[in-house]
Design a protein around this motif. Structure first.
Motif, mmCIF file in Angstrom:
data_model
loop_
_atom_site.group_PDB
_atom_site.id
_atom_site.type_symbol
_atom_site.label_atom_id
_atom_site.label_comp_id
_atom_site.label_asym_id
_atom_site.label_seq_id
_atom_site.Cartn_x
_atom_site.Cartn_y
_atom_site.Cartn_z
ATOM 1 N N SER A 79 37.129 25.609 39.965
ATOM 2 C CA SER A 79 36.625 26.587 39.002
ATOM 3 C C SER A 79 37.391 26.574 37.684
ATOM 4 O O SER A 79 36.933 27.142 36.692
ATOM 5 C CB SER A 79 36.721 27.988 39.603
ATOM 6 O OG SER A 79 38.084 28.336 39.780
ATOM 7 N N GLY A 80 38.570 25.953 37.684
ATOM 8 C CA GLY A 80 39.424 26.030 36.505
ATOM 9 C C GLY A 80 40.172 27.341 36.417
ATOM 10 O O GLY A 80 40.839 27.623 35.429
ATOM 11 N N GLY A 81 40.067 28.149 37.472
ATOM 12 C CA GLY A 81 40.740 29.448 37.502
ATOM 13 C C GLY A 81 41.710 29.545 38.657
ATOM 14 O O GLY A 81 41.681 28.744 39.592
ATOM 15 N N ARG A 113 43.058 31.582 33.797
ATOM 16 C CA ARG A 113 42.771 30.155 33.598
ATOM 17 C C ARG A 113 43.932 29.331 34.152
ATOM 18 O O ARG A 113 45.093 29.628 33.874
ATOM 19 C CB ARG A 113 42.597 29.818 32.114
ATOM 20 C CG ARG A 113 41.485 30.518 31.410
ATOM 21 C CD ARG A 113 41.262 29.973 29.990
ATOM 22 N NE ARG A 113 42.451 29.394 29.381
ATOM 23 C CZ ARG A 113 43.347 30.069 28.671
ATOM 24 N NH1 ARG A 113 43.216 31.378 28.510
ATOM 25 N NH2 ARG A 113 44.396 29.453 28.135
ATOM 26 N N SER A 114 43.610 28.284 34.881
ATOM 27 C CA SER A 114 44.670 27.453 35.477
ATOM 28 C C SER A 114 45.588 26.859 34.419
ATOM 29 O O SER A 114 46.805 26.776 34.616
ATOM 30 C CB SER A 114 44.049 26.323 36.310
ATOM 31 O OG SER A 114 43.366 26.842 37.415
ATOM 32 N N ASP A 115 45.023 26.476 33.284
ATOM 33 C CA ASP A 115 45.852 25.824 32.267
ATOM 34 C C ASP A 115 46.774 26.807 31.553
ATOM 35 O O ASP A 115 47.630 26.398 30.767
ATOM 36 C CB ASP A 115 44.981 25.069 31.255
ATOM 37 C CG ASP A 115 44.008 25.979 30.511
ATOM 38 O OD1 ASP A 115 44.111 27.214 30.636
ATOM 39 O OD2 ASP A 115 43.123 25.448 29.803
ATOM 40 N N ALA A 116 46.629 28.096 31.825
ATOM 41 C CA ALA A 116 47.516 29.092 31.225
ATOM 42 C C ALA A 116 48.720 29.396 32.113
ATOM 43 O O ALA A 116 49.578 30.188 31.741
ATOM 44 C CB ALA A 116 46.746 30.393 30.957
ATOM 45 N N LEU A 117 48.783 28.749 33.273
ATOM 46 C CA LEU A 117 49.834 29.041 34.246
ATOM 47 C C LEU A 117 50.774 27.864 34.380
ATOM 48 O O LEU A 117 50.384 26.790 34.847
ATOM 49 C CB LEU A 117 49.220 29.371 35.611
ATOM 50 C CG LEU A 117 48.373 30.644 35.651
ATOM 51 C CD1 LEU A 117 47.603 30.713 36.958
ATOM 52 C CD2 LEU A 117 49.244 31.868 35.492
ATOM 53 N N ILE A 118 52.018 28.070 34.008
ATOM 54 C CA ILE A 118 53.020 27.006 34.133
ATOM 55 C C ILE A 118 53.211 26.631 35.597
ATOM 56 O O ILE A 118 53.323 25.460 35.944
ATOM 57 C CB ILE A 118 54.357 27.459 33.506
ATOM 58 C CG1 ILE A 118 54.193 27.675 32.003
ATOM 59 C CG2 ILE A 118 55.465 26.451 33.792
ATOM 60 C CD1 ILE A 118 55.402 28.299 31.325
ATOM 61 N N LYS A 119 53.218 27.633 36.487
ATOM 62 C CA LYS A 119 53.458 27.368 37.903
ATOM 63 C C LYS A 119 52.408 26.459 38.531
ATOM 64 O O LYS A 119 52.692 25.755 39.493
ATOM 65 C CB LYS A 119 53.472 28.686 38.688
ATOM 66 C CG LYS A 119 54.822 29.368 38.766
ATOM 67 C CD LYS A 119 54.744 30.554 39.713
ATOM 68 C CE LYS A 119 56.112 31.191 39.912
ATOM 69 N NZ LYS A 119 56.048 32.302 40.875
#
Length: 414
Positions: free
Chosen positions: A185-187, A171-177
């Motif tokens: 896709s949100g991924g 998930r994009s929101d799980a990645l600090i970078k």
């Protein structure tokens, strides 16, 4: 939905592969594909940027001309290319990235800090090839793309051959970078470079320590550099087994007095180790043949041959179990291990099906390695949950996957 003809260039350590795929649009998948492999001359590894990229662009140009001879093409139509470039890169976009450093023995001048896609496109332009890099990926991400093209439940990919790596969809929101980078896709695909993983909890032995001490890529500051890779990949498994056998030869007389060649580093390649491990003849004649031809050790006893098979088994089993543990670790990270309720990969009380695309020879060609990997998935998850984890072989994924990503990018921008 993609259709048309797309190309890929897959740059490896010693070879470059050029590919052409034809897509038929909705429902028809890949109609056909063609692959050619070309050796990279050793001197090019330390050549200039212009010489290096001219070589690979000319290789691609000749392939395109052979493939399109007699085919009706729109004059001067620009072609889309997927570029598989498995070196450390800082991605600028899906189709561009700056080389951080060369690895695998390469030291081409004037490329570090530059956009490798731009370098290739300039070379293609110099050589009259009207082509654009539509996707820049590494081999692991290409494998994930091809796996997902055939099966939408594919959430990760693993390369397990001479070297090893893995990637997965997060998930994009799980990645600090990636904060601030929006995706449709949100991924986001995470390239793990898991060969560099190291932990004090990994089962390190004196043989691993000695191997690392004598390696050119040793790094004392971070523990083992490529520590995980040295425990599980085909580059090193045969060497670990050789080190164990050499110590046995030094401390006992089971191999007699002609064990000199067991002291030669990397003389036992992993394919030979696998052949001995899978020798199912009653007298282990394949083990005897390899020891006679490879080590000049004729007539070793059946007891010694059985010991050799046992050592190969221990080294292989550890590698396969660590590989599967890494896969379960990825699935656990994204909640697809089926253990933690709804957030843990369950849909309406049922675990989600999770497919991991796998490429390269250790899994595909080494049946005992493959059996141990599958066995470990069951050991960790239990029989019921393990049924929902599928390890699926993907062939030519690194190249075809790159072409598919170029096709998807082109189609979405039309």
């Amino acid at each position: 939905d993609e259709d048309g003809i797309y190309y890929a260039l897959d740059l490896g350590a010693t070879v470059c592969r050029v590919l052409r795929i034809q897509l038929g649009g909705r429902g028809s998948k890949i109609i056909n594909h063609k692959v050619e492999q070309h050796q990279i001359p050793q001197e090019l590894a330390s050549s200039t940027s212009e010489e290096f990229f001219d070589f690979i662009s000319l290789t691609l140009q000749e392939f395109v001309e052979r493939e399109e001879n007699g085919i009706n093409q729109v004059p001067d139509e620009r072609k889309e290319l997927g570029f598989t470039f498995s070196f450390p890169v800082r991605h600028l976009s899906i189709s561009s990235g700056v080389l951080i450093k060369w690895t695998k023995g390469f030291a081409v001048e004037d490329v570090v800090g530059k956009d490798v896609s731009q370098c290739l496109e300039e070379a293609m332009s110099r050589n009259g090839l009207n082509m654009r890099v539509g996707a820049l990926v590494n081999d692991t991400v290409g494998t994930l793309a091809l796996g997902h093209y055939y099966d939408k439940d594919t959430v990760a990919a693993v390369i397990i051959g001479t070297g090893t790596n893995a990637c997965y969809v997060e998930r994009s929101d799980a990645l600090i970078k990636s904060q601030g980078l929006l995706t449709n896709s949100g991924g986001m695909v995470v390239n793990m470079e898991w060969g560099n993983f190291w932990s004090a909890h990994l089962p390190k032995t004196s043989y691993d320590i000695a191997l690392d001490d004598e390696s050119s890529n040793r790094n004392e500051q971070v523990g083992f550099l490529k520590g995980f890779e040295k425990m599980i990949s085909g580059m090193y498994l045969g060497e670990i087994a050789r080190r164990v056998l050499h110590r046995i030869a030094e401390e006992s007389d089971i191999f007699g007095e002609s064990a000199y060649y067991l002291s030669v580093p990397f003389i036992l390649r992993t394919p030979l180790m696998a052949a001995m491990h899978e020798d199912d003849s009653p007298d282990l004649r394949e083990v005897r043949r390899i020891f006679e031809e490879q080590f000049q050790m004729p007539g070793i006893s059946l007891k010694a041959r059985m010991l050799v098979v046992r050592v190969c088994d221990i080294v292989t089993r550890r590698a396969a179990r660590l590989t599967s543990a890494g896969i379960i670790g990825m699935l656990k990270k994204i909640g697809r291990d089926g253990i933690s309720g709804v957030a843990g990969g369950r849909a309406k009380g049922k675990p989600k099906r999770s497919v991991v695309a796998i490429e390269r020879g250790l899994y595909t060609n080494y049946s005992i390695f493959r059996e141990y990997m599958n066995e470990t998935i069951t050991d960790i998850l239990g029989e019921e949950l393990a049924q929902h984890v599928v390890l699926r072989v993907v062939e030519d994924g690194s190249g075809i996957g790159a072409a598919l990503l170029a096709a998807a990018t082109y189609s979405s921008n039309r």
